[in-house]
Design a protein around this motif. Structure first.
Motif, short mmCIF file in Angstrom:
data_model
loop_
_atom_site.label_atom_id
_atom_site.label_comp_id
_atom_site.label_asym_id
_atom_site.label_seq_id
_atom_site.Cartn_x
_atom_site.Cartn_y
_atom_site.Cartn_z
N VAL A 29 2.50 107.98 19.69
CA VAL A 29 3.67 107.03 19.30
C VAL A 29 4.68 107.11 20.47
CG1 VAL A 29 3.29 107.60 16.67
CG2 VAL A 29 4.65 109.07 18.00
N THR A 30 5.34 106.05 20.78
CA THR A 30 6.36 106.02 21.80
C THR A 30 7.73 105.54 21.03
OG1 THR A 30 6.06 103.60 22.24
CG2 THR A 30 4.75 105.27 23.52
N VAL A 31 8.99 106.10 21.68
CA VAL A 31 10.11 105.65 21.50
C VAL A 31 11.01 105.49 22.93
CG1 VAL A 31 10.20 106.71 19.13
CG2 VAL A 31 10.88 108.05 21.23
N PRO A 32 11.84 104.33 22.89
CA PRO A 32 12.67 104.12 24.01
C PRO A 32 13.89 104.92 24.52
CG PRO A 32 13.10 102.50 22.28
CD PRO A 32 12.21 103.37 21.77
N ASP A 33 14.18 105.73 23.66
CA ASP A 33 15.43 106.47 23.76
C ASP A 33 15.69 107.65 23.25
OD1 ASP A 33 16.65 105.96 21.41
OD2 ASP A 33 17.04 104.22 21.90
N GLY A 34 16.52 108.33 23.78
CA GLY A 34 16.73 109.97 23.23
C GLY A 34 16.87 109.89 21.58
N LEU A 35 17.87 108.84 21.20
CA LEU A 35 18.38 108.74 19.79
C LEU A 35 17.07 108.77 18.82
CD1 LEU A 35 21.43 106.55 20.15
CD2 LEU A 35 21.57 108.94 19.68
N GLN A 36 16.24 107.77 19.41
CA GLN A 36 14.96 107.75 18.44
C GLN A 36 14.20 108.94 18.55
OE1 GLN A 36 13.01 103.71 18.31
NE2 GLN A 36 14.88 102.86 19.19
N MET A 37 13.96 109.50 19.79
CA MET A 37 13.27 110.86 19.79
C MET A 37 13.76 111.69 18.66
SD MET A 37 13.24 113.04 23.44
CE MET A 37 13.32 114.79 23.20
N VAL A 38 14.97 111.89 18.67
CA VAL A 38 15.58 112.90 17.58
C VAL A 38 15.24 112.41 16.23
CG1 VAL A 38 17.43 114.06 16.75
CG2 VAL A 38 17.35 113.93 19.10
N GLU A 39 15.33 111.17 15.98
CA GLU A 39 15.31 110.59 14.72
C GLU A 39 14.03 110.64 14.08
OE1 GLU A 39 16.68 106.77 14.07
OE2 GLU A 39 18.70 107.09 14.68
N LYS A 40 13.00 110.18 15.05
CA LYS A 40 11.56 109.96 14.99
C LYS A 40 10.85 111.42 14.71
CE LYS A 40 11.78 105.58 14.15
NZ LYS A 40 11.55 105.00 13.02
N ALA A 41 11.27 112.38 15.71
CA ALA A 41 10.79 113.68 15.55
C ALA A 41 10.84 114.41 14.40
CB ALA A 41 11.21 114.35 16.94
N LYS A 42 11.81 114.13 13.60
CA LYS A 42 12.17 114.73 12.29
C LYS A 42 11.18 113.99 11.48
CE LYS A 42 17.02 115.66 13.22
NZ LYS A 42 18.37 115.61 12.91
N ASP A 43 10.80 112.77 11.39
CA ASP A 43 9.93 112.08 10.64
C ASP A 43 8.40 112.55 10.51
OD1 ASP A 43 12.11 111.06 9.13
OD2 ASP A 43 12.13 109.09 10.50
N TRP A 44 8.13 112.26 12.26
CA TRP A 44 6.74 112.50 12.45
C TRP A 44 6.30 113.75 12.84
CZ3 TRP A 44 7.69 108.06 16.74
CH2 TRP A 44 7.90 106.90 16.31
N LYS A 45 7.10 114.54 13.18
CA LYS A 45 6.69 116.11 13.57
C LYS A 45 5.51 116.18 14.50
CE LYS A 45 9.01 118.01 9.67
NZ LYS A 45 9.59 116.77 9.37
N PRO A 46 5.79 115.67 15.81
CA PRO A 46 4.63 115.62 16.71
C PRO A 46 4.37 117.09 17.16
CG PRO A 46 6.65 114.84 17.76
CD PRO A 46 7.13 114.99 16.23
N HIS A 47 3.22 117.22 17.76
CA HIS A 47 2.83 118.38 18.07
C HIS A 47 3.45 118.67 19.51
CE1 HIS A 47 -0.50 117.53 15.30
NE2 HIS A 47 -0.34 118.75 14.91
N LEU A 48 3.59 117.69 20.31
CA LEU A 48 4.37 117.71 21.63
C LEU A 48 5.17 116.34 21.98
CD1 LEU A 48 4.43 118.73 24.47
CD2 LEU A 48 2.28 117.59 24.89
N ILE A 49 6.29 116.67 22.60
CA ILE A 49 6.97 115.28 23.09
C ILE A 49 6.90 115.46 24.64
CG2 ILE A 49 9.41 114.31 23.20
CD1 ILE A 49 10.00 115.72 20.47
N ILE A 50 6.75 114.21 25.18
CA ILE A 50 6.83 114.09 26.66
C ILE A 50 7.97 113.11 26.73
CG2 ILE A 50 5.82 113.10 28.69
CD1 ILE A 50 2.96 113.67 27.43
#
Length: 123
Positions: A29-50
């Motif tokens: 899954v992709t996000v375009p900025d740091g704000l969405q990185m934080v928001e979506k990580a809480k929802d999606w709980k990815p195994h890894l973030i690049i």
């Protein structure tokens, strides 16, 4: 395999990394900025973030610190992509068992090694 979030403000880089990871069986899954990185990580709980270090809204490093402060996302490993010289990037975020710094343009074997290391149970 793993759910990986790519936080990158340059669409071409995000798409390239996504295609490379999907070709190796990962869900991306992709996000375009740091704000969405934080928001979506809480929802999606990815195994890894690049994540890119320098993005609009919130830098990847600030987003990473916010994730570290939240118990639901603190354990997510992060690989940072950066055009900043690595010695300068290390002043922003230090590498450790769950953090890697990768120089742009990243070579595919280097990216895949970092992904493998960060997804291993030891990370």
């Amino acid at each position: 395999m793993a759910l990986i979030m790519v936080a990158e403000d340059t669409p071409e880089i995000a798409q390239l990394v996504k295609l490379i990871l999907q070709a190796r069986g990962h869900q991306v899954v992709t996000v375009p900025d740091g704000l969405q990185m934080v928001e979506k990580a809480k929802d999606w709980k990815p195994h890894l973030i690049i994540a890119d270090i320098m993005m609009p809204g919130t830098y990847g490093t600030a987003a990473y610190k916010a994730l570290q402060e939240d118990p639901t996302t603190a354990a997510i490993p992060v690989a940072f992509l950066t055009a900043v010289p690595l010695d300068q990037a290390r002043k922003l975020v230090s590498e450790g068992p769950r953090v890697r710094l990768l120089k742009k343009p990243v070579e595919i074997p280097v990216l895949m090694k970092a992904v493998e290391d960060l997804l291993s149970p030891k990370a």
